[in-house]
Design a protein around this motif. Structure first.
Motif, PDB file in Angstrom:
ATOM      1  N   SER A 141       0.832  -1.202   0.000  1.00 31.28           N
ATOM      2  CA  SER A 141       0.000   0.000   0.000  1.00 31.28           C
ATOM      3  C   SER A 141       0.864   1.248   0.000  1.00 31.28           C
ATOM      4  O   SER A 141       1.992   1.245   0.493  1.00 31.28           O
ATOM      5  N   LEU A 142       0.300   2.294  -0.556  1.00 35.06           N
ATOM      6  CA  LEU A 142       0.884   3.626  -0.496  1.00 35.06           C
ATOM      7  C   LEU A 142      -0.243   4.628  -0.369  1.00 35.06           C
ATOM      8  O   LEU A 142      -1.352   4.382  -0.847  1.00 35.06           O
ATOM      9  N   ARG A 143       0.064   5.763   0.248  1.00 35.44           N
ATOM     10  CA  ARG A 143      -0.895   6.857   0.334  1.00 35.44           C
ATOM     11  C   ARG A 143      -0.261   8.098  -0.283  1.00 35.44           C
ATOM     12  O   ARG A 143       0.738   8.602   0.235  1.00 35.44           O
ATOM     13  N   LEU A 144      -0.850   8.554  -1.375  1.00 37.40           N
ATOM     14  CA  LEU A 144      -0.385   9.777  -2.006  1.00 37.40           C
ATOM     15  C   LEU A 144      -1.136  10.973  -1.428  1.00 37.40           C
ATOM     16  O   LEU A 144      -2.322  10.877  -1.112  1.00 37.40           O
ATOM     17  N   SER A 145      -0.438  12.081  -1.322  1.00 39.31           N
ATOM     18  CA  SER A 145      -1.046  13.338  -0.888  1.00 39.31           C
ATOM     19  C   SER A 145      -0.752  14.409  -1.924  1.00 39.31           C
ATOM     20  O   SER A 145       0.276  14.367  -2.607  1.00 39.31           O
ATOM     21  N   CYS A 146      -1.652  15.364  -2.017  1.00 40.57           N
ATOM     22  CA  CYS A 146      -1.456  16.503  -2.912  1.00 40.57           C
ATOM     23  C   CYS A 146      -1.884  17.752  -2.152  1.00 40.57           C
ATOM     24  O   CYS A 146      -3.068  17.922  -1.867  1.00 40.57           O
ATOM     25  N   ALA A 147      -0.918  18.582  -1.833  1.00 44.00           N
ATOM     26  CA  ALA A 147      -1.188  19.821  -1.109  1.00 44.00           C
ATOM     27  C   ALA A 147      -1.357  20.953  -2.106  1.00 44.00           C
ATOM     28  O   ALA A 147      -0.492  21.175  -2.961  1.00 44.00           O
ATOM     29  N   ALA A 148      -2.466  21.671  -1.982  1.00 44.76           N
ATOM     30  CA  ALA A 148      -2.808  22.725  -2.931  1.00 44.76           C
ATOM     31  C   ALA A 148      -2.688  24.101  -2.285  1.00 44.76           C
ATOM     32  O   ALA A 148      -2.928  24.268  -1.089  1.00 44.76           O
ATOM     33  N   SER A 149      -2.327  25.072  -3.100  1.00 43.80           N
ATOM     34  CA  SER A 149      -2.276  26.454  -2.638  1.00 43.80           C
ATOM     35  C   SER A 149      -2.434  27.387  -3.836  1.00 43.80           C
ATOM     36  O   SER A 149      -2.229  26.982  -4.983  1.00 43.80           O
ATOM     37  N   GLY A 150      -2.841  28.616  -3.549  1.00 45.28           N
ATOM     38  CA  GLY A 150      -2.935  29.621  -4.601  1.00 45.28           C
ATOM     39  C   GLY A 150      -4.270  29.697  -5.306  1.00 45.28           C
ATOM     40  O   GLY A 150      -4.426  30.477  -6.256  1.00 45.28           O
ATOM     41  N   PHE A 151      -5.240  28.902  -4.870  1.00 46.72           N
ATOM     42  CA  PHE A 151      -6.577  28.963  -5.447  1.00 46.72           C
ATOM     43  C   PHE A 151      -7.572  28.457  -4.397  1.00 46.72           C
ATOM     44  O   PHE A 151      -7.176  27.902  -3.367  1.00 46.72           O
ATOM     45  N   THR A 152      -8.856  28.658  -4.667  1.00 46.01           N
ATOM     46  CA  THR A 152      -9.890  28.257  -3.713  1.00 46.01           C
ATOM     47  C   THR A 152     -10.159  26.775  -3.861  1.00 46.01           C
ATOM     48  O   THR A 152     -11.031  26.349  -4.632  1.00 46.01           O
ATOM     49  N   PHE A 153      -9.420  26.002  -3.100  1.00 42.75           N
ATOM     50  CA  PHE A 153      -9.411  24.535  -3.216  1.00 42.75           C
ATOM     51  C   PHE A 153     -10.811  23.942  -3.159  1.00 42.75           C
ATOM     52  O   PHE A 153     -11.150  23.050  -3.936  1.00 42.75           O
ATOM     53  N   SER A 154     -11.639  24.431  -2.261  1.00 43.17           N
ATOM     54  CA  SER A 154     -12.945  23.814  -2.015  1.00 43.17           C
ATOM     55  C   SER A 154     -13.925  23.992  -3.170  1.00 43.17           C
ATOM     56  O   SER A 154     -15.013  23.401  -3.139  1.00 43.17           O
ATOM     57  N   THR A 155     -13.582  24.777  -4.168  1.00 51.65           N
ATOM     58  CA  THR A 155     -14.469  24.979  -5.305  1.00 51.65           C
ATOM     59  C   THR A 155     -14.045  24.170  -6.530  1.00 51.65           C
ATOM     60  O   THR A 155     -14.666  24.280  -7.586  1.00 51.65           O
ATOM     61  N   TYR A 156     -12.989  23.384  -6.380  1.00 55.56           N
ATOM     62  CA  TYR A 156     -12.466  22.606  -7.500  1.00 55.56           C
ATOM     63  C   TYR A 156     -12.697  21.117  -7.278  1.00 55.56           C
ATOM     64  O   TYR A 156     -12.482  20.605  -6.174  1.00 55.56           O
ATOM     65  N   ALA A 157     -13.083  20.421  -8.338  1.00 54.96           N
ATOM     66  CA  ALA A 157     -12.990  18.969  -8.339  1.00 54.96           C
ATOM     67  C   ALA A 157     -11.506  18.604  -8.364  1.00 54.96           C
ATOM     68  O   ALA A 157     -10.692  19.317  -8.955  1.00 54.96           O
ATOM     69  N   MET A 158     -11.179  17.500  -7.726  1.00 62.51           N
ATOM     70  CA  MET A 158      -9.790  17.058  -7.685  1.00 62.51           C
ATOM     71  C   MET A 158      -9.681  15.654  -8.273  1.00 62.51           C
ATOM     72  O   MET A 158     -10.558  14.802  -8.053  1.00 62.51           O
ATOM     73  N   ASN A 159      -8.627  15.439  -9.004  1.00 57.46           N
ATOM     74  CA  ASN A 159      -8.442  14.169  -9.687  1.00 57.46           C
ATOM     75  C   ASN A 159      -7.006  13.675  -9.543  1.00 57.46           C
ATOM     76  O   ASN A 159      -6.080  14.472  -9.360  1.00 57.46           O
ATOM     77  N   TRP A 160      -6.865  12.377  -9.624  1.00 59.35           N
ATOM     78  CA  TRP A 160      -5.546  11.759  -9.744  1.00 59.35           C
ATOM     79  C   TRP A 160      -5.478  11.086 -11.120  1.00 59.35           C
ATOM     80  O   TRP A 160      -6.377  10.327 -11.489  1.00 59.35           O
ATOM     81  N   TYR A 161      -4.426  11.394 -11.847  1.00 61.31           N
ATOM     82  CA  TYR A 161      -4.130  10.757 -13.115  1.00 61.31           C
ATOM     83  C   TYR A 161      -2.818   9.985 -12.962  1.00 61.31           C
ATOM     84  O   TYR A 161      -2.053  10.223 -12.023  1.00 61.31           O
ATOM     85  N   ARG A 162      -2.563   9.115 -13.901  1.00 61.98           N
ATOM     86  CA  ARG A 162      -1.269   8.447 -13.928  1.00 61.98           C
ATOM     87  C   ARG A 162      -0.829   8.240 -15.377  1.00 61.98           C
ATOM     88  O   ARG A 162      -1.651   8.172 -16.287  1.00 61.98           O
ATOM     89  N   GLN A 163       0.479   8.150 -15.528  1.00 60.10           N
ATOM     90  CA  GLN A 163       1.053   7.904 -16.852  1.00 60.10           C
ATOM     91  C   GLN A 163       2.217   6.934 -16.732  1.00 60.10           C
ATOM     92  O   GLN A 163       3.208   7.234 -16.052  1.00 60.10           O
ATOM     93  N   ALA A 164       2.040   5.791 -17.362  1.00 62.82           N
ATOM     94  CA  ALA A 164       3.097   4.786 -17.395  1.00 62.82           C
ATOM     95  C   ALA A 164       3.959   5.024 -18.631  1.00 62.82           C
ATOM     96  O   ALA A 164       3.506   5.633 -19.604  1.00 62.82           O
ATOM     97  N   PRO A 165       5.189   4.534 -18.616  1.00 72.17           N
ATOM     98  CA  PRO A 165       6.078   4.717 -19.768  1.00 72.17           C
ATOM     99  C   PRO A 165       5.448   4.191 -21.049  1.00 72.17           C
ATOM    100  O   PRO A 165       4.939   3.065 -21.093  1.00 72.17           O
ATOM    101  N   GLY A 166       5.434   5.014 -22.083  1.00 70.99           N
ATOM    102  CA  GLY A 166       4.907   4.602 -23.376  1.00 70.99           C
ATOM    103  C   GLY A 166       3.397   4.594 -23.470  1.00 70.99           C
ATOM    104  O   GLY A 166       2.846   4.175 -24.493  1.00 70.99           O
ATOM    105  N   LYS A 167       2.722   5.062 -22.420  1.00 69.44           N
ATOM    106  CA  LYS A 167       1.256   5.068 -22.421  1.00 69.44           C
ATOM    107  C   LYS A 167       0.726   6.480 -22.235  1.00 69.44           C
ATOM    108  O   LYS A 167       1.430   7.369 -21.774  1.00 69.44           O
TER     109      LYS A 167
END
Length: 118
Positions: A17-43
């Motif tokens: 298991s792993l837990r990723l975190s993403c700390a946001a600043s500089g905008f009104t965080f609570s008004t944005y949808a948040m997403n996690w994307y990923r990109q594997a080599p060659g994809k």
């Protein structure tokens, strides 16, 4: 200045298991949808999980359903991705994304590497 800073990536064995975190600043965080994307080599970059601005709706890619959980803490301006039962095919750079589609706004983090290998 908008910033999205991911952390928590690393090397883990299959089944771990792993837990990723993403700390946001500089905008009104609570008004944005948040997403996690990923990109594997060659994809292409793919959407892994998303959560609406107040966390009422979450969606997941079929490949991670039942193993990954996205959550957010609007008081801390942070979004999380809990990843369990990791598989080698989960190996990728994981990116945090903030989006307000109706305004055509989107911000990206720099990415964090997740490697699943024995």
């Amino acid at each position: 200045q908008v910033q999205l800073v991911e952390s928590g990536g690393g090397l883990v064995q299959p089944g771990g298991s792993l837990r990723l975190s993403c700390a946001a600043s500089g905008f009104t965080f609570s008004t944005y949808a948040m997403n996690w994307y990923r990109q594997a080599p060659g994809k292409e970059r793919e959407l892994v999980a998303g959560i609406t601005s107040v966390g009422a709706i979450r969606n997941y890619a079929d490949s991670v359903k039942g193993r990954f959980t996205i959550s957010r803490d609007n008081a801390k301006n942070t979004v999380y991705l809990q990843m369990n039962s990791l598989k080698p095919e989960d190996t990728a750079v994981y990116y945090c994304n903030a989006a307000r589609i109706y305004k055509g706004e989107a911000y990206w983090g720099q990415g964090t590497q997740v490697t699943v290998s024995s």
